[in-house]
Design a protein around this motif. Sequence first.
Motif, PDB file in Angstrom:
ATOM      1  N   PRO A 156     -14.657  11.408  12.128  1.00 59.41           N
ATOM      2  CA  PRO A 156     -14.787  12.450  11.099  1.00 59.41           C
ATOM      3  C   PRO A 156     -13.435  12.625  10.413  1.00 59.41           C
ATOM      4  N   SER A 157     -13.479  13.054   9.188  1.00 66.10           N
ATOM      5  CA  SER A 157     -12.251  13.138   8.406  1.00 66.10           C
ATOM      6  C   SER A 157     -11.470  14.411   8.740  1.00 66.10           C
ATOM      7  N   GLY A 186      -8.917   1.247  -3.743  1.00 69.51           N
ATOM      8  CA  GLY A 186      -7.897   1.981  -2.998  1.00 69.51           C
ATOM      9  C   GLY A 186      -8.441   2.838  -1.879  1.00 69.51           C
ATOM     10  N   ASN A 187      -9.667   2.579  -1.437  1.00 68.75           N
ATOM     11  CA  ASN A 187     -10.183   3.349  -0.285  1.00 68.75           C
ATOM     12  C   ASN A 187     -10.313   2.497   0.981  1.00 68.75           C
ATOM     13  N   THR A 188      -9.743   1.310   0.945  1.00 70.11           N
ATOM     14  CA  THR A 188      -9.660   0.480   2.150  1.00 70.11           C
ATOM     15  C   THR A 188      -8.284  -0.176   2.175  1.00 70.11           C
ATOM     16  N   LEU A 199       1.925   3.094  12.099  1.00 73.24           N
ATOM     17  CA  LEU A 199       1.054   2.503  11.077  1.00 73.24           C
ATOM     18  C   LEU A 199      -0.335   3.127  11.119  1.00 73.24           C
ATOM     19  N   ILE A 200      -0.857   3.263  12.324  1.00 73.80           N
ATOM     20  CA  ILE A 200      -2.183   3.867  12.468  1.00 73.80           C
ATOM     21  C   ILE A 200      -2.187   5.291  11.939  1.00 73.80           C
ATOM     22  N   ARG A 201      -1.201   6.056  12.333  1.00 73.69           N
ATOM     23  CA  ARG A 201      -1.134   7.448  11.887  1.00 73.69           C
ATOM     24  C   ARG A 201      -1.057   7.557  10.368  1.00 73.69           C
ATOM     25  N   GLU A 202      -0.190   6.747   9.772  1.00 72.75           N
ATOM     26  CA  GLU A 202      -0.025   6.838   8.320  1.00 72.75           C
ATOM     27  C   GLU A 202      -1.312   6.449   7.601  1.00 72.75           C
ATOM     28  N   ALA A 203      -1.926   5.350   8.029  1.00 69.44           N
ATOM     29  CA  ALA A 203      -3.134   4.887   7.346  1.00 69.44           C
ATOM     30  C   ALA A 203      -4.283   5.883   7.523  1.00 69.44           C
ATOM     31  N   LEU A 204      -4.476   6.355   8.747  1.00 71.95           N
ATOM     32  CA  LEU A 204      -5.574   7.295   8.989  1.00 71.95           C
ATOM     33  C   LEU A 204      -5.316   8.642   8.304  1.00 71.95           C
ATOM     34  N   THR A 205      -4.097   9.119   8.386  1.00 72.02           N
ATOM     35  CA  THR A 205      -3.787  10.409   7.765  1.00 72.02           C
ATOM     36  C   THR A 205      -3.950  10.337   6.250  1.00 72.02           C
ATOM     37  N   ASN A 206      -3.536   9.226   5.649  1.00 75.27           N
ATOM     38  CA  ASN A 206      -3.749   9.059   4.207  1.00 75.27           C
ATOM     39  C   ASN A 206      -5.227   9.143   3.864  1.00 75.27           C
ATOM     40  N   SER A 207      -6.050   8.469   4.674  1.00 75.69           N
ATOM     41  CA  SER A 207      -7.491   8.478   4.403  1.00 75.69           C
ATOM     42  C   SER A 207      -8.087   9.872   4.582  1.00 75.69           C
ATOM     43  N   VAL A 208      -7.665  10.549   5.635  1.00 73.56           N
ATOM     44  CA  VAL A 208      -8.212  11.882   5.919  1.00 73.56           C
ATOM     45  C   VAL A 208      -7.751  12.899   4.858  1.00 73.56           C
ATOM     46  N   VAL A 209      -6.463  12.925   4.604  1.00 71.52           N
ATOM     47  CA  VAL A 209      -5.903  13.970   3.740  1.00 71.52           C
ATOM     48  C   VAL A 209      -6.132  13.662   2.258  1.00 71.52           C
ATOM     49  N   LEU A 220      -4.110  -6.583  13.654  1.00 67.86           N
ATOM     50  CA  LEU A 220      -4.759  -6.347  12.373  1.00 67.86           C
ATOM     51  C   LEU A 220      -5.437  -4.988  12.397  1.00 67.86           C
ATOM     52  N   MET A 221      -5.302  -4.265  11.324  1.00 65.04           N
ATOM     53  CA  MET A 221      -5.890  -2.935  11.250  1.00 65.04           C
ATOM     54  C   MET A 221      -6.546  -2.751   9.885  1.00 65.04           C
ATOM     55  N   VAL A 222      -7.793  -2.321   9.886  1.00 67.14           N
ATOM     56  CA  VAL A 222      -8.496  -2.037   8.635  1.00 67.14           C
ATOM     57  C   VAL A 222      -8.961  -0.581   8.670  1.00 67.14           C
ATOM     58  N   VAL A 223      -8.610   0.162   7.651  1.00 68.02           N
ATOM     59  CA  VAL A 223      -9.027   1.570   7.545  1.00 68.02           C
ATOM     60  C   VAL A 223      -9.758   1.770   6.222  1.00 68.02           C
ATOM     61  N   LYS A 224     -10.970   2.260   6.329  1.00 64.69           N
ATOM     62  CA  LYS A 224     -11.790   2.499   5.137  1.00 64.69           C
ATOM     63  C   LYS A 224     -12.259   3.947   5.144  1.00 64.69           C
ATOM     64  N   ASP A 225     -12.215   4.597   4.003  1.00 68.14           N
ATOM     65  CA  ASP A 225     -12.696   5.978   3.961  1.00 68.14           C
ATOM     66  C   ASP A 225     -13.777   6.137   2.910  1.00 68.14           C
ATOM     67  N   GLU A 226     -14.423   7.298   2.931  1.00 68.03           N
ATOM     68  CA  GLU A 226     -15.537   7.560   2.017  1.00 68.03           C
ATOM     69  C   GLU A 226     -15.079   8.286   0.750  1.00 68.03           C
ATOM     70  N   GLY A 227     -13.792   8.265   0.514  1.00 74.05           N
ATOM     71  CA  GLY A 227     -13.283   8.874  -0.704  1.00 74.05           C
ATOM     72  C   GLY A 227     -13.395   7.928  -1.887  1.00 74.05           C
ATOM     73  N   ARG A 228     -12.928   8.403  -3.030  1.00 71.18           N
ATOM     74  CA  ARG A 228     -13.042   7.605  -4.261  1.00 71.18           C
ATOM     75  C   ARG A 228     -11.913   6.599  -4.413  1.00 71.18           C
ATOM     76  N   GLY A 229     -10.960   6.635  -3.509  1.00 71.94           N
ATOM     77  CA  GLY A 229      -9.820   5.733  -3.623  1.00 71.94           C
ATOM     78  C   GLY A 229      -8.716   6.326  -4.464  1.00 71.94           C
ATOM     79  N   PHE A 230      -7.701   5.530  -4.711  1.00 68.75           N
ATOM     80  CA  PHE A 230      -6.586   6.015  -5.531  1.00 68.75           C
ATOM     81  C   PHE A 230      -5.914   4.814  -6.195  1.00 68.75           C
ATOM     82  N   ASN A 231      -5.039   5.133  -7.133  1.00 69.04           N
ATOM     83  CA  ASN A 231      -4.342   4.074  -7.866  1.00 69.04           C
ATOM     84  C   ASN A 231      -3.140   3.605  -7.047  1.00 69.04           C
ATOM     85  N   TRP A 232      -3.418   2.725  -6.097  1.00 62.45           N
ATOM     86  CA  TRP A 232      -2.344   2.282  -5.209  1.00 62.45           C
ATOM     87  C   TRP A 232      -1.308   1.443  -5.951  1.00 62.45           C
TER      88      TRP A 232
END
Lengths: 133, 114
Positions: free
Chosen positions: A13-14, A124-126, A45-55, A78-90
Amino acid sequence: VNLGICELRVNLPSTLEAVEEFCKEFRIWRAGNCDELGAFDAELLIREALTNSVVHGCSCDPDKHVYCTLRVKKGRFLMVVKDEGRGFNWRAAWDRKAPVSDTSGRGIGILRHYANRVRFNPEGNTVTLMKRF
Amino acid sequence: MRNNEMNEEAVIPENSKAVIQLEGDLVSISLPPLRSKMREMVGAGVRHLTVDLAKVQMVDSAGLGLLMSAHNSLRKTGGAASRDPRIRRHSAPLSDDAFSPAFQCVGELRIKGN
């Protein structure tokens, strides 16, 4: 969560609480499967990627989810993080270097510094991170 | 076992100086109470703040942001400049070359490690 193989897939959950719980699971998983992998670098790395997706990706909406896959193979993490947001202009943020007095804007810099490879999907959501160890 | 809650213990301010000893992870979820504590200290007249990170194991970008925020707040109050370069390696990204510039300008906020 299957701690016996070198791949870990989770659907979170986010929420920041879920990130914390997953980091605890990750420490156990890392110790049992790939203790050669640097604990600090990998967890950061995990914290940054997950926190970016959540926040930023899901605005901490607990009804949205973040999907994370970790895999260790042949000296590569290897780590892949995908969220249900609209993404961003990375692309706009890719080379941004936060001025020293800024209180935010260091997340992508940390990913690029601690991972050997960082890739976003076009929306930008993965994000896919690779770290050699 | 890692402590995922950020505990802080503030030393009583003396001559507008104070030390805050942190224990746990300086990460997104642990920041709100620490932010409140720092604001409270600045509001109480603290102008020179030392943050003791000796028992901190993890600092993320949000944690860095909070330290910079504290620095900015203290700077506005006109506190004197000081910096402690002794920062533990695994308290990176504070100590990594790519991010240390953020702290080379830190004046009023002292970062203390082992």
